[in-house]
Design a protein around this motif. Sequence first.
Motif, PDB file in Angstrom:
ATOM      1  N   ARG A  20      -3.260 -12.929   1.253  1.00 18.34           N
ATOM      2  CA  ARG A  20      -3.940 -11.640   1.161  1.00 18.34           C
ATOM      3  C   ARG A  20      -3.147 -10.556   1.894  1.00 18.34           C
ATOM      4  NH1 ARG A  20      -8.369 -15.098   1.309  1.00 18.34           N
ATOM      5  NH2 ARG A  20      -8.580 -15.018   3.555  1.00 18.34           N
ATOM      6  N   ARG A  21      -2.550 -10.890   3.023  1.00 18.03           N
ATOM      7  CA  ARG A  21      -1.735  -9.937   3.784  1.00 18.03           C
ATOM      8  C   ARG A  21      -0.509  -9.520   2.960  1.00 18.03           C
ATOM      9  NH1 ARG A  21       2.603  -9.480   6.662  1.00 18.03           N
ATOM     10  NH2 ARG A  21       3.248 -11.644   6.623  1.00 18.03           N
ATOM     11  N   ARG A  22       0.181 -10.458   2.342  1.00 18.77           N
ATOM     12  CA  ARG A  22       1.361 -10.155   1.534  1.00 18.77           C
ATOM     13  C   ARG A  22       0.994  -9.293   0.317  1.00 18.77           C
ATOM     14  NH1 ARG A  22       4.413 -15.993   1.585  1.00 18.77           N
ATOM     15  NH2 ARG A  22       5.211 -15.819   3.709  1.00 18.77           N
ATOM     16  N   ALA A  23      -0.101  -9.636  -0.358  1.00 14.19           N
ATOM     17  CA  ALA A  23      -0.532  -8.855  -1.515  1.00 14.19           C
ATOM     18  C   ALA A  23      -0.900  -7.437  -1.100  1.00 14.19           C
ATOM     19  CB  ALA A  23      -1.713  -9.535  -2.206  1.00 14.19           C
ATOM     20  N   GLY A  24      -1.580  -7.292   0.020  1.00 11.13           N
ATOM     21  CA  GLY A  24      -1.932  -5.957   0.515  1.00 11.13           C
ATOM     22  C   GLY A  24      -0.701  -5.148   0.864  1.00 11.13           C
ATOM     23  N   LEU A  25       0.279  -5.777   1.504  1.00  7.85           N
ATOM     24  CA  LEU A  25       1.524  -5.101   1.867  1.00  7.85           C
ATOM     25  C   LEU A  25       2.287  -4.669   0.610  1.00  7.85           C
ATOM     26  CD1 LEU A  25       3.377  -4.181   4.135  1.00  7.85           C
ATOM     27  CD2 LEU A  25       4.412  -6.455   4.110  1.00  7.85           C
ATOM     28  N   ALA A  26       2.337  -5.541  -0.399  1.00 10.19           N
ATOM     29  CA  ALA A  26       3.003  -5.198  -1.654  1.00 10.19           C
ATOM     30  C   ALA A  26       2.309  -4.013  -2.321  1.00 10.19           C
ATOM     31  CB  ALA A  26       3.027  -6.399  -2.588  1.00 10.19           C
ATOM     32  N   GLY A  27       0.989  -3.970  -2.264  1.00 13.01           N
ATOM     33  CA  GLY A  27       0.247  -2.849  -2.838  1.00 13.01           C
ATOM     34  C   GLY A  27       0.546  -1.545  -2.133  1.00 13.01           C
ATOM     35  N   ILE A  28       0.608  -1.584  -0.813  1.00 15.21           N
ATOM     36  CA  ILE A  28       0.916  -0.372  -0.036  1.00 15.21           C
ATOM     37  C   ILE A  28       2.324   0.123  -0.346  1.00 15.21           C
ATOM     38  CG2 ILE A  28       1.330   0.483   2.310  1.00 15.21           C
ATOM     39  CD1 ILE A  28      -1.025  -1.329   3.199  1.00 15.21           C
ATOM     40  N   VAL A  29       3.284  -0.796  -0.389  1.00 17.19           N
ATOM     41  CA  VAL A  29       4.666  -0.414  -0.702  1.00 17.19           C
ATOM     42  C   VAL A  29       4.737   0.197  -2.101  1.00 17.19           C
ATOM     43  CG1 VAL A  29       6.985  -1.332  -1.157  1.00 17.19           C
ATOM     44  CG2 VAL A  29       5.750  -2.045   0.889  1.00 17.19           C
ATOM     45  N   VAL A  34       5.439   4.992  -5.611  1.00 18.32           N
ATOM     46  CA  VAL A  34       4.927   5.888  -6.657  1.00 18.32           C
ATOM     47  C   VAL A  34       4.753   7.302  -6.109  1.00 18.32           C
ATOM     48  CG1 VAL A  34       2.910   6.391  -8.100  1.00 18.32           C
ATOM     49  CG2 VAL A  34       3.853   4.079  -8.040  1.00 18.32           C
ATOM     50  N   ALA A  35       4.220   7.425  -4.890  1.00 19.08           N
ATOM     51  CA  ALA A  35       4.041   8.749  -4.282  1.00 19.08           C
ATOM     52  C   ALA A  35       5.396   9.430  -4.068  1.00 19.08           C
ATOM     53  CB  ALA A  35       3.285   8.625  -2.964  1.00 19.08           C
ATOM     54  N   TRP A  36       6.391   8.690  -3.596  1.00 17.93           N
ATOM     55  CA  TRP A  36       7.723   9.260  -3.360  1.00 17.93           C
ATOM     56  C   TRP A  36       8.351   9.720  -4.673  1.00 17.93           C
ATOM     57  CZ3 TRP A  36      12.749   7.731  -4.753  1.00 17.93           C
ATOM     58  CH2 TRP A  36      13.756   8.438  -4.125  1.00 17.93           C
ATOM     59  N   LEU A  37       8.248   8.893  -5.729  1.00 19.26           N
ATOM     60  CA  LEU A  37       8.802   9.270  -7.030  1.00 19.26           C
ATOM     61  C   LEU A  37       8.121  10.525  -7.585  1.00 19.26           C
ATOM     62  CD1 LEU A  37       9.252   5.751  -8.665  1.00 19.26           C
ATOM     63  CD2 LEU A  37      11.055   7.295  -7.883  1.00 19.26           C
ATOM     64  N   ALA A  38       6.815  10.609  -7.415  1.00 17.37           N
ATOM     65  CA  ALA A  38       6.086  11.798  -7.876  1.00 17.37           C
ATOM     66  C   ALA A  38       6.538  13.032  -7.103  1.00 17.37           C
ATOM     67  CB  ALA A  38       4.583  11.587  -7.729  1.00 17.37           C
ATOM     68  N   TRP A  39       6.706  12.902  -5.805  1.00 16.17           N
ATOM     69  CA  TRP A  39       7.172  14.027  -4.984  1.00 16.17           C
ATOM     70  C   TRP A  39       8.556  14.478  -5.435  1.00 16.17           C
ATOM     71  CZ3 TRP A  39      11.295  14.398  -1.500  1.00 16.17           C
ATOM     72  CH2 TRP A  39      11.336  15.590  -0.783  1.00 16.17           C
ATOM     73  N   GLN A  40       9.464  13.516  -5.702  1.00 18.57           N
ATOM     74  CA  GLN A  40      10.809  13.849  -6.164  1.00 18.57           C
ATOM     75  C   GLN A  40      10.763  14.590  -7.503  1.00 18.57           C
ATOM     76  OE1 GLN A  40      14.052  13.201  -4.780  1.00 18.57           O
ATOM     77  NE2 GLN A  40      12.745  13.062  -2.995  1.00 18.57           N
ATOM     78  N   ALA A  41       9.911  14.127  -8.393  1.00 15.81           N
ATOM     79  CA  ALA A  41       9.825  14.752  -9.718  1.00 15.81           C
ATOM     80  C   ALA A  41       9.313  16.179  -9.647  1.00 15.81           C
ATOM     81  CB  ALA A  41       8.921  13.916 -10.620  1.00 15.81           C
ATOM     82  N   PHE A  42       8.328  16.425  -8.810  1.00 17.83           N
ATOM     83  CA  PHE A  42       7.723  17.760  -8.760  1.00 17.83           C
ATOM     84  C   PHE A  42       8.425  18.709  -7.803  1.00 17.83           C
ATOM     85  CE2 PHE A  42       4.153  15.252 -10.422  1.00 17.83           C
ATOM     86  CZ  PHE A  42       3.972  15.950 -11.598  1.00 17.83           C
TER      87      PHE A  42
END
Length: 195
Positions: A20-29, A34-42
């Motif tokens: 559960r810890r690994r899955a949660g960490l993967a989700g956060i990453v 996705v947030a970084w890519l969106a920021w770069q695009a806009f």
Amino acid sequence: MSEPEGVDAVPGRVWTAEDRRRAGLAGIVSLLLVAWLAWQAFSGGGGSDDGPDLAGAWPTSAEAEDDIPGDLLPVYQEASRNCPGLPWPVVAAMGKLETDHNRAPGTSEAGATGPMQFLPATWEQFQADGDGDGVADIDDEEDAIAGAVRYLCASGGEDPATLRDAVFTYNQSEEYVDQVLEVAGSYTTATIEAP
């Protein structure tokens, strides 16, 4: 074939705390990526050649923004990209000296015409369709600028070691070359190398 005794037909997986810890960490990453890519695009920070910054290695000066008509500045910058290494301020400086960025069009005593003052025979050799309308028109600003870039590139304008020679080929006067490089230097905050 039959299943061995004591084994479920579809075995279940019991998630441990570590899973559960690994899955949660993967989700956060994933969310951060996705947030970084969106920021770069806009924000235009993607570093793409398709972005609005056409100035490249020669950032636009306040002098250029004041002197070059707003519709022609990106034309000089974009056309120069067809000859990597050719400083767009050099092409713009030639447009300034030839017809004041087409504010003073006409035909010279030698028969040169259009915004970049091509002789008709030279235009035949270096004509370009800069605006993509299917016609290479010596009197069209975008076409004439694209033609001047072709001419300079064919003459070595992309290399600092031969840039002066390329400008000289365009107009065979050392005084003209010096004036072009002086004006070009005022159009950018960078240094144009032309030994």
